[in-house]
Write a protein that holds these residues in place. Structure first.
Motif, short mmCIF file in Angstrom:
data_model
loop_
_atom_site.label_atom_id
_atom_site.label_comp_id
_atom_site.label_asym_id
_atom_site.label_seq_id
_atom_site.Cartn_x
_atom_site.Cartn_y
_atom_site.Cartn_z
N ASP A 1 0.81 -1.22 0.00
CA ASP A 1 0.00 0.00 0.00
C ASP A 1 0.84 1.27 0.00
N LEU A 2 2.11 1.19 0.38
CA LEU A 2 2.96 2.39 0.37
C LEU A 2 3.31 2.84 -1.04
N TRP A 3 3.20 1.94 -2.01
CA TRP A 3 3.45 2.35 -3.39
C TRP A 3 2.34 3.26 -3.92
N SER A 4 1.20 3.26 -3.26
CA SER A 4 0.14 4.17 -3.66
C SER A 4 -0.11 5.26 -2.63
N GLY A 5 0.22 5.00 -1.37
CA GLY A 5 -0.06 5.97 -0.33
C GLY A 5 1.13 6.77 0.16
N SER A 6 2.29 6.20 0.17
CA SER A 6 3.55 6.80 0.62
C SER A 6 3.54 7.14 2.11
N ILE A 7 4.60 7.77 2.57
CA ILE A 7 4.77 8.12 3.98
C ILE A 7 4.49 9.58 4.25
N ASN A 8 4.11 10.34 3.23
CA ASN A 8 4.03 11.79 3.32
C ASN A 8 3.11 12.28 4.44
N THR A 9 1.92 11.75 4.53
CA THR A 9 0.95 12.24 5.51
C THR A 9 0.63 11.19 6.57
N MET A 10 1.46 10.18 6.67
CA MET A 10 1.27 9.12 7.65
C MET A 10 1.46 9.66 9.07
N PRO A 11 0.60 9.30 10.02
CA PRO A 11 0.80 9.76 11.41
C PRO A 11 2.18 9.36 11.92
N ASN A 12 2.71 10.17 12.83
CA ASN A 12 4.07 9.94 13.35
C ASN A 12 4.27 8.54 13.90
N SER A 13 3.29 8.03 14.64
CA SER A 13 3.46 6.70 15.24
C SER A 13 3.61 5.63 14.16
N ASP A 14 2.83 5.72 13.09
CA ASP A 14 2.93 4.76 11.99
C ASP A 14 4.27 4.93 11.26
N PHE A 15 4.64 6.19 11.01
CA PHE A 15 5.92 6.44 10.35
C PHE A 15 7.07 5.89 11.18
N ASN A 16 7.06 6.16 12.48
CA ASN A 16 8.15 5.68 13.33
C ASN A 16 8.28 4.17 13.30
N ASN A 17 7.16 3.46 13.31
CA ASN A 17 7.20 1.99 13.23
C ASN A 17 7.81 1.52 11.92
N ILE A 18 7.35 2.09 10.83
CA ILE A 18 7.85 1.70 9.51
C ILE A 18 9.32 2.10 9.34
N ALA A 19 9.67 3.29 9.82
CA ALA A 19 11.05 3.77 9.70
C ALA A 19 12.00 2.91 10.54
N GLN A 20 11.60 2.52 11.73
CA GLN A 20 12.44 1.64 12.55
C GLN A 20 12.65 0.30 11.87
N GLN A 21 11.62 -0.24 11.24
CA GLN A 21 11.76 -1.51 10.51
C GLN A 21 12.67 -1.34 9.30
N PHE A 22 12.57 -0.21 8.61
CA PHE A 22 13.43 0.07 7.46
C PHE A 22 14.90 0.08 7.90
N VAL A 23 15.19 0.78 8.98
CA VAL A 23 16.57 0.84 9.48
C VAL A 23 17.04 -0.55 9.91
N ALA A 24 16.17 -1.32 10.55
CA ALA A 24 16.53 -2.69 10.95
C ALA A 24 16.85 -3.53 9.71
N ASN A 25 16.07 -3.38 8.64
CA ASN A 25 16.34 -4.11 7.40
C ASN A 25 17.64 -3.67 6.75
N LEU A 26 17.97 -2.39 6.86
CA LEU A 26 19.24 -1.90 6.32
C LEU A 26 20.42 -2.56 7.05
N LYS A 27 20.29 -2.74 8.34
CA LYS A 27 21.36 -3.37 9.12
C LYS A 27 21.62 -4.80 8.64
#
Length: 192
Positions: free
Chosen positions: A121-147
């Motif tokens: 769903d992020l390919w159509s919705g993106s992170i632009n207007t996502m609430p902070n709590s949702d963004f933080n969860n997704i961003a933390q997972q992204f950083v974990a995947n980068l590691k």
């Protein structure tokens, strides 16, 4: 691991604000192209490097100009697409910040990879207007995947608000729009 966030070069959407913000999928300006070329002097890429790229024309152009003649991995990810910063509850995505759909990117940029760790769903919705709590969860997972990539450094070509949102999340410091990077400005952040 070092994350090196780089803002895209000057885009057409910045030339006549506020009207130019209504331009859909703006390209780099001539200055933006020059700025992208100058990244080659700041950051010499090798075939071993990885670049994550926001799915917008100006970020794709910046990354492709900078990395031309280098066979490094280039992954497109909506996890680094535009983000309103600071977050506004009723914020709207401007036409200049709407991401390119996945099928168009596959057709127009056939040599790029796609981040497989992205909720569809992020390919159509993106992170632009996502609430902070949702963004933080997704961003933390992204950083974990980068590691999990086990690299000393990873480059991310993104946007001023997105870079600042990730910096705030990773550093735990409160940041503002005054902390935005300039065009092709960059920030290096260590993550354990």
């Amino acid at each position: 691991m070092e994350l090196i966030f780089i803002r895209h070069g000057q885009g057409e959407h910045t030339l006549a604000i506020p009207n130019s913000l209504q331009v859909k999928n703006p390209s780099l300006t001539a200055l933006g192209i020059s700025q992208a070329k100058l990244l080659r002097k700041k950051f010499t890429l090798t075939d071993e490097d990885i670049i994550f790229i926001s799915p917008l024309k100006r970020t794709l152009e910046t990354a492709l100009i900078w990395s031309s003649h280098v066979d490094c991995r280039k992954l497109v990810s909506p996890l680094v697409s535009p983000r309103i910063f600071p977050f506004r509850q009723n914020g709207k995505t401007l036409p200049c910040d709407k991401i390119i759909n996945l099928e168009t990117i596959k057709k127009d940029y056939p040599n790029l990879e796609f981040d497989k760790n992205v909720p569809p769903d992020l390919w159509s919705g993106s992170i632009n207007t996502m609430p902070n709590s949702d963004f933080n969860n997704i961003a933390q997972q992204f950083v974990a995947n980068l590691k999990l990539l086990k690299k000393d450094k990873i480059f991310i070509v993104s946007h001023d608000g997105t870079i600042t949102a990730y910096r705030q999340l990773i550093s735990g410091r409160s940041l503002s729009r005054r902390d935005f990077p300039d065009e092709t400005g960059w920030f290096q952040i260590s993550v354990d």
